[in-house]
Scaffold this motif. Structure first.
Motif, short mmCIF file in Angstrom:
data_model
loop_
_atom_site.label_atom_id
_atom_site.label_comp_id
_atom_site.label_asym_id
_atom_site.label_seq_id
_atom_site.Cartn_x
_atom_site.Cartn_y
_atom_site.Cartn_z
N ASP A 50 0.86 -1.19 0.00
CA ASP A 50 0.00 0.00 0.00
C ASP A 50 0.89 1.24 0.00
O ASP A 50 1.34 1.70 1.05
N SER A 53 -0.15 5.03 2.15
CA SER A 53 -0.67 5.07 3.52
C SER A 53 -0.32 6.36 4.26
O SER A 53 -0.98 6.71 5.22
N ASN A 147 4.58 0.36 0.93
CA ASN A 147 4.09 1.18 2.04
C ASN A 147 5.21 2.06 2.60
O ASN A 147 6.29 1.56 2.93
N TYR A 296 -9.04 -8.88 0.32
CA TYR A 296 -8.42 -7.65 -0.17
C TYR A 296 -8.01 -7.88 -1.61
O TYR A 296 -7.32 -8.84 -1.93
N SER A 430 -11.45 -3.06 -1.25
CA SER A 430 -10.51 -1.95 -1.48
C SER A 430 -10.16 -1.68 -2.95
O SER A 430 -10.22 -0.54 -3.38
N THR B 47 -2.30 10.43 12.22
CA THR B 47 -2.96 9.25 11.65
C THR B 47 -2.51 9.07 10.21
O THR B 47 -2.08 10.01 9.55
N ASP B 48 -2.63 7.84 9.72
CA ASP B 48 -2.32 7.58 8.32
C ASP B 48 -3.56 7.88 7.47
O ASP B 48 -4.57 8.36 7.98
N THR B 49 -3.48 7.60 6.17
CA THR B 49 -4.58 7.98 5.28
C THR B 49 -5.85 7.19 5.56
O THR B 49 -6.92 7.59 5.12
N SER B 50 -5.75 6.09 6.29
CA SER B 50 -6.95 5.32 6.65
C SER B 50 -7.43 5.65 8.05
O SER B 50 -8.37 5.03 8.54
N ASN B 52 -5.64 5.26 10.85
CA ASN B 52 -4.95 4.49 11.89
C ASN B 52 -3.95 5.38 12.61
O ASN B 52 -3.24 6.17 11.97
#
Lengths: 588, 182
Positions: A50, A53, A147, A296, A430, B47-50, B52
């Motif tokens: 990802d 993120s 990520n 996913y 997703s 926080t991250d993009t989600s 979290n």
């Protein structure tokens, strides 16, 4: 008095005890335990790959938080005793003694000129420019789809660069350990923070795209050694559950032993290695669980954007990889108690599509079947074509139909695989993709452009004739040999009435179709042959040759045979190209 | 008449006061911790993009210790000289076999990071010998041998497999790995 003293004493004791108890609670409890480490599943694919993120400001804030004060000038003391000066060396002194003089630039403050890279099959292009460490991490993460949290942990596990408040130049030049063999100096071609982050991240995509070339791949069992070059230290068998974990072992080919896991924040024993343990520990401490959802989907590829004439259908496909941990079933393989994966319209989810065709499950479900299932290489067909195991790739194929009521234009239609029937938000897998569908409302128009002489044909004989029509519309004409997907052919048909079976058409493909292909195509001048003899561009002229065959029992006389070019199969009256021509056939 | 007990000697009052002070003490400590945090790091959580939460605690004492330890390792590494060379002046390397079976051998060469060397897998048993070569290429921090796939699968029996490596700069052979083909 005695009693009052006891009361006061106990009150003071209680207050003090409450303070002591609160303070005795660990300031930062280590939520992690070595027993939570799973050698075969250090991190999930959906998390590892990802690339989006964290954005640059978030990465920068994170870097800032870890190093509050950078010891740029190395003024703080080390733990190394300088006996000559009878004090501890300062960091600047100790660094200089070891070839790393001050000033020291912390990662949060680091800027460098990046030349950029061009795109290849592993990473997208990265622009040149002056970039911060956060900018480099973010750019590489997005371009290589790794990520940024993984890259941050890589920088820490290899060189402590995230938490170090006086990092040395050598820590930057070998930031991710890429090109640095165990017992030799690093390859200078890959030195520097950008190169290190870029080639490190890219390497994980190389592992994913060409897994067969490397030591470890997902979904296989290996004896992975505990320590480099120490066969006496053991190599327990590990079922490597996914590509991300396989990639970590390709990069750092050892697994931690029990001693390393039992002392998660310290050292183990002579047979301990720490790289993959530290990766997992640092990731978990800073970013939480390294595991993703069970279902996913990650986008792999799709068919090209279709351009279709109004009223036409065209087949399209999407490929999605199972980057989760559960297998996918379609309507052909699902069993009671399990949920199938369907392709759905989305943005918004379950949007009723104007481009639905009769082969869809519903207006919001293009298909409930995998058309094909590929192995991780995206080329070899899987043994089971209706189950997608983690790491495998599903192709979803369906028809897009341009309803004649849709005006011409370009329409973006979004789709995503979903876990059908799962509660919100578990249905959401997703991955998504879109098609830009070009709808062409064709303007076909023909004008008469010439013909052969009216023939005189004896009973039982035949004669060749031709008709010519000019393309005066705006769309090219195709015949059966040149027609692309989403387009209709232009045919010469009998007319008055349309599709009249001709008495003289026994040599034709059909008694109402003298010719299904262009015999010749001319430029607008009517004499120069066009470069393409099977497409009539606007302004060009189609030439249809055909033969009249007069049966022996035909009554003598002159017959008017009407013809017109048509758009074969076009609905309503849209087949009509606006012109008719006739030939007089004289039978003596 | 029963004499009245002073309020401060009432046992309910005393228990109540003890509880109150316990809570106050805990609260005072929690407040001091919170205000310490608020001066040292962002008060809003990252926080991250989600959405979290990301840990923004400053580097721990353990982190700082491992920073120092890492620098010691760097100093040690810089003092290490390359391992022994053979008679031709090439660096001696020892390839490692990751997996081996009747059809193929996977191996890599630690200590060198280069393209273009030759990996050779040799399988021997009492009566026969099979070899297969492939090219080595750069991988992360070592040289990866491309998969060594035998043109003819090894026959039933016990085989000793050795992978050797040879390039312009390095050479060496692995320890033997036994493969039992059923």
């Amino acid at each position: 008095m005695k009693q009052r003293g006891f009361v006061l004493f106990s009150l003071v004791l209680a207050f003090a005890a409450s303070l002591v108890f609160s303070a005795a609670l660990p300031q930062k409890a280590h939520a992690l335990s070595g027993s939570d480490f799973k050698a075969g599943r250090i991190i999930d694919d959906s998390v590892f790959f990802d690339g989006n993120s964290m954005d640059i400001p978030t990465i920068q804030s994170f870097l800032n938080s870890k190093v509050l004060n950078c010891d740029t000038n190395g003024t703080q003391p080390t733990t190394r005793w300088n006996s000559a000066a009878n004090r501890y060396y300062t960091r600047a002194e100790w660094g200089a003694l070891n070839g790393n003089s001050a000033p020291y630039t912390c990662l949060k403050d680091y800027y460098t000129d990046v030349w950029g890279t061009s795109a290849d099959q592993y990473c997208d292009a990265i622009n040149y420019g002056r970039k911060s460490a956060a900018g480099i991490i973010s750019d590489v993460a997005r371009a290589c789809r790794i990520n940024p949290k993984v890259l941050i942990v890589l920088l820490q596990k290899e060189q402590s660069l995230i938490t170090d408040d006086w990092p040395w130049a050598i820590q930057y030049s070998a930031a991710t350990g890429y090109g640095c063999p165990d017992t030799a100096s690093c390859d200078p071609a890959y030195a520097g923070l950008f190169n290190q982050v870029y080639y490190g991240a890219r390497q994980y995509q190389v592992y994913a795209k060409k897994p067969q070339l490397f030591n470890y791949t997902g979904q296989k069992t290996y004896a992975i050694p505990n320590k480099f070059a120490r066969t006496d230290c053991g190599a327990p068998n590990v079922y490597v559950e996914n590509q991300a974990t396989a990639g970590l072992y390709n990069y750092t080919p050892y697994q931690p032993n029990a001693a390393a896991l039992n002392n998660l924040y310290g050292i183990g024993d002579d047979c301990s290695s720490y790289g993959n343990r530290n990766f997992w520990r640092m990731y978990s401490d800073w970013f939480g669980s390294s595991y993703g959802p069970a279902f996913y989907a990650s986008y792999v590829s799709q068919s090209s954007y279709p351009i279709i004439d109004s009223g036409m259908g065209v087949s399209v496909f999407f490929r999605f990889k199972n980057s989760g941990t559960a297998f996918w079933k379609d309507d052909a393989s699902v069993f009671p108690g399990y949920l199938p994966v369907h392709m759905a319209t989305t943005f918004p989810i379950n949007r009723w599509s104007n481009f639905r065709s009769n082969d869809w499950l519903r207006g919001d479900r293009p298909t409930g079947f995998f058309t094909k299932v590929y192995e991780v290489d995206n080329a070899t067909l899987a043994a089971d074509q209706h189950t997608v195991q983690p790491g495998q790739i599903a192709q979803f194929e369906f028809t897009i139909y341009a309803n004649p009521s849709i005006p011409g234009g370009v329409y973006r239609e979004y789709f995503q695989p979903i876990l059908e029937g799962a509660p919100n938000p578990l249905w959401n897998m997703s991955g998504w993709a879109y098609l830009d569908i070009g709808v062409n409302v064709p303007k076909y128009k023909a004008a008469f452009a010439g013909q052969s002489a009216y023939p005189t044909i004896n009973k039982g004989s035949s004669a060749a004739s031709f008709l010519k029509f000019k393309n005066v519309g705006t769309d090219p004409w195709f015949d059966d040999t040149s027609k692309p997907t989403g387009k209709r052919s232009v045919h010469l048909a009998t007319s008055w009435p349309i599709n009249r079976p001709s008495a003289f058409g026994s040599a034709w493909t059909l008694p109402n179709r003298p010719n299904l292909t262009f015999s010749k195509v001319y430029e607008a001048d009517g004499t120069t042959l066009a470069a393409n003899q099977h497409i009539v561009q606007p302004g060009q002229i189609a030439h249809y040759d055909f033969t009249f065959t007069v049966p022996a029992n035909t009554a003598s006389g002159t017959y008017k045979e009407y013809f017109e070019p048509i758009i074969e199969g076009s609905p309503g009256y849209s087949w009509n190209m606006g012109t008719t021509a006739w030939l007089g056939v004289t039978v003596p | 008449m029963k004499s009245r007990v002073p309020f401060y000697k009432n046992k309910f009052f005393i228990i109540g006061l003890v509880v109150l002070l316990l809570v106050a003490g805990g609260g005072a400590y929690a407040y001091s911790r919170k205000s310490k945090n608020s001066t040292s790091s962002n008060t809003t959580s990252l926080t991250d993009t989600s959405g979290n939460i990301i840990n923004t605690e400053p580097a721990t004492a353990e982190d700082k210790a491992s920073n120092d330890q890492h620098k010691d390792e760097l100093i040690n590494q810089s003092k290490q000289t390359d391992t022994a060379s053979d008679s031709t002046g090439k660096k001696s390397v020892t390839p490692l076999i990751v997996s081996a079976n009747a059809t193929s051998v996977t191996a890599y060469v630690p200590g060198v990071f280069e393209d273009g060397g030759t990996c050779t897998a040799t399988a021997t048993n009492d009566s026969s010998k099979a070899t297969q070569i492939s090219e080595g290429f750069k991988n992360a921090s070592y040289t990866q041998c491309a998969p060594l796939t035998f043109t003819k699968a090894l026959t039933s029996g016990t085989w000793d497999i050795v992978v050797s490596y040879n390039s312009a700069s390095a050479a060496g052979a692995s320890a033997a790995t036994k493969v039992i083909v059923p």
